[in-house]
Design a protein around this motif. Structure first.
Motif, mmCIF file in Angstrom:
data_model
loop_
_atom_site.group_PDB
_atom_site.id
_atom_site.type_symbol
_atom_site.label_atom_id
_atom_site.label_comp_id
_atom_site.label_asym_id
_atom_site.label_seq_id
_atom_site.Cartn_x
_atom_site.Cartn_y
_atom_site.Cartn_z
ATOM 1 N N LEU A 123 12.761 -7.740 -35.259
ATOM 2 C CA LEU A 123 13.609 -7.977 -34.139
ATOM 3 C C LEU A 123 13.442 -9.738 -33.916
ATOM 4 O O LEU A 123 13.724 -10.881 -33.895
ATOM 5 N N ARG A 169 18.795 1.381 -36.247
ATOM 6 C CA ARG A 169 17.902 1.668 -34.144
ATOM 7 C C ARG A 169 17.662 -0.439 -33.964
ATOM 8 O O ARG A 169 18.677 -1.036 -33.088
ATOM 9 N N ASN A 170 17.087 -0.937 -35.206
ATOM 10 C CA ASN A 170 17.201 -2.661 -35.367
ATOM 11 C C ASN A 170 18.078 -3.076 -34.837
ATOM 12 O O ASN A 170 19.068 -3.370 -34.045
ATOM 13 N N ARG A 194 21.871 -2.210 -34.067
ATOM 14 C CA ARG A 194 22.090 -1.896 -33.014
ATOM 15 C C ARG A 194 21.793 -3.168 -31.800
ATOM 16 O O ARG A 194 22.920 -3.627 -31.596
ATOM 17 N N GLU A 195 20.664 -3.578 -31.934
ATOM 18 C CA GLU A 195 20.315 -4.391 -30.882
ATOM 19 C C GLU A 195 20.740 -5.969 -31.041
ATOM 20 O O GLU A 195 21.243 -6.734 -30.404
ATOM 21 N N LEU A 196 20.109 -6.198 -32.464
ATOM 22 C CA LEU A 196 20.622 -7.286 -33.544
ATOM 23 C C LEU A 196 22.574 -7.315 -33.953
ATOM 24 O O LEU A 196 22.631 -8.298 -32.734
ATOM 25 N N LYS A 248 24.623 -6.729 -31.403
ATOM 26 C CA LYS A 248 24.923 -6.919 -29.793
ATOM 27 C C LYS A 248 25.012 -9.150 -29.729
ATOM 28 O O LYS A 248 25.811 -9.641 -29.248
ATOM 29 N N GLU A 297 29.839 1.136 -27.055
ATOM 30 C CA GLU A 297 29.014 0.812 -28.275
ATOM 31 C C GLU A 297 29.569 0.417 -28.964
ATOM 32 O O GLU A 297 31.062 0.991 -29.805
#
Length: 287
Positions: free
Chosen positions: A7, A31-32, A34-36, A38, A109
């Protein structure tokens, strides 16, 4: 298994829009992703459409979230029609629609928002590429058995088998075979380009079925949508209506609207998202 893309790092390269430059978005672990996502959605809503930065953010979101398409497509592996490559392609169309319609302010989400779009697009694909007319499953299965039996007997007899011969081979009654053969006609629809067989009224020029049936007016849906949208527009205040008019009537950019109103482009983007969200929700309620 997807490999993990960091990230952040000390040597991380960023775009002019402040987004991390990801060499291969398809390899970002879910998993990454989802954060990226956003971060990319947050920037996407304030970037000017059509710019290089906007396209980079949007395309990266599409590639990073391909795992959602693969997840949704997994439900349809045993449907028996449609190649998986086709399913993934139409699923990606659903993903793109979800990305274009997603709004971070709703605090939902993205995965929960996107999967119904993807699944809906895949189901539409099956609907449009399978049986032209809905028939019971037992008759769909009988069609396959009849096709095999006709091929086998045709080779053995060197001619088209009769209903009785098919019934004997499949251990069915003749009525059941006839029902199956009739149902087979529902698998494909007849072409509208077929001649009607009557050219006496056209001076010898053959007419097709398409020439003698009506068709939907492509502008009718637009008229219906405008009719449904009118009362929703009336509920907007003067400023909101002016923004809609400038954006879609005058085809002004968000920057131009901001200059006209004396506000920032980011503020215009937020206002537009809020206005369009209200109009969209209102249209959905009316359906």
């Amino acid at each position: 298994m997807a490999t993990s893309t960091p990230l952040a790092s000390g040597e991380e390269t960023r775009t002019a829009a402040g987004l991390p430059l990801i060499p291969d978005p398809a390899k970002v672990a879910p998993r990454n992703a989802r954060e990226l996502s956003k971060l990319f959605f947050d920037r996407l809503q304030v970037l000017e459409e059509g710019t290089h930065e906007y396209q980079y953010a949007r395309n990266t979101l599409i590639e990073m979230n391909q795992s959602l398409v693969r997840f949704a497509a997994g439900r349809f592996r045993n449907r028996g029609s449609g190649e998986m490559e086709d399913i993934l392609q139409v699923g990606t169309i659903g993903l793109i629609k979800a990305i274009d319609r997603f709004d971070l302010s709703r605090e939902v989400e993205f995965t929960s928002f996107a999967v119904p779009y993807i699944v809906g697009e895949i189901k539409r694909f099956f609907r449009d590429t399978s049986w032209a007319v809905h028939v019971p499953r037992r008759l769909q299965e009988l069609r396959v058995e009849l096709a095999k039996a006709k091929e086998l007997l045709g080779t053995r007899l060197d001619r088209e088998p009769t209903v009785g011969e098919l019934a004997e081979l499949l251990d069915l009654s003749e009525d059941e075979v006839v029902e199956g053969l009739v149902a087979t006609n529902g698998y494909t629809a007849g072409s509208l380009d077929l001649p009607t067989g009557d050219d006496s009224t056209t001076g010898g020029v053959g007419r097709t079925f398409a020439d003698v049936i009506g068709e939907d007016d492509p502008d009718m849906e637009k008229v219906e949508n405008l009719h449904a949208l009118a009362p929703l527009l009336e509920k907007l205040d003067d400023r909101e209506r002016a923004i809609v008019q400038m954006r879609f009537g005058g085809e002004m950019t968000q920057s131009q609207i901001g200059a006209e109103l004396g506000v920032s482009q980011m503020h215009v983007s937020r206002l537009l998202n809020r206005i369009l969200g209200r109009l969209r929700d209102g249209m959905l309620v009316q359906e």
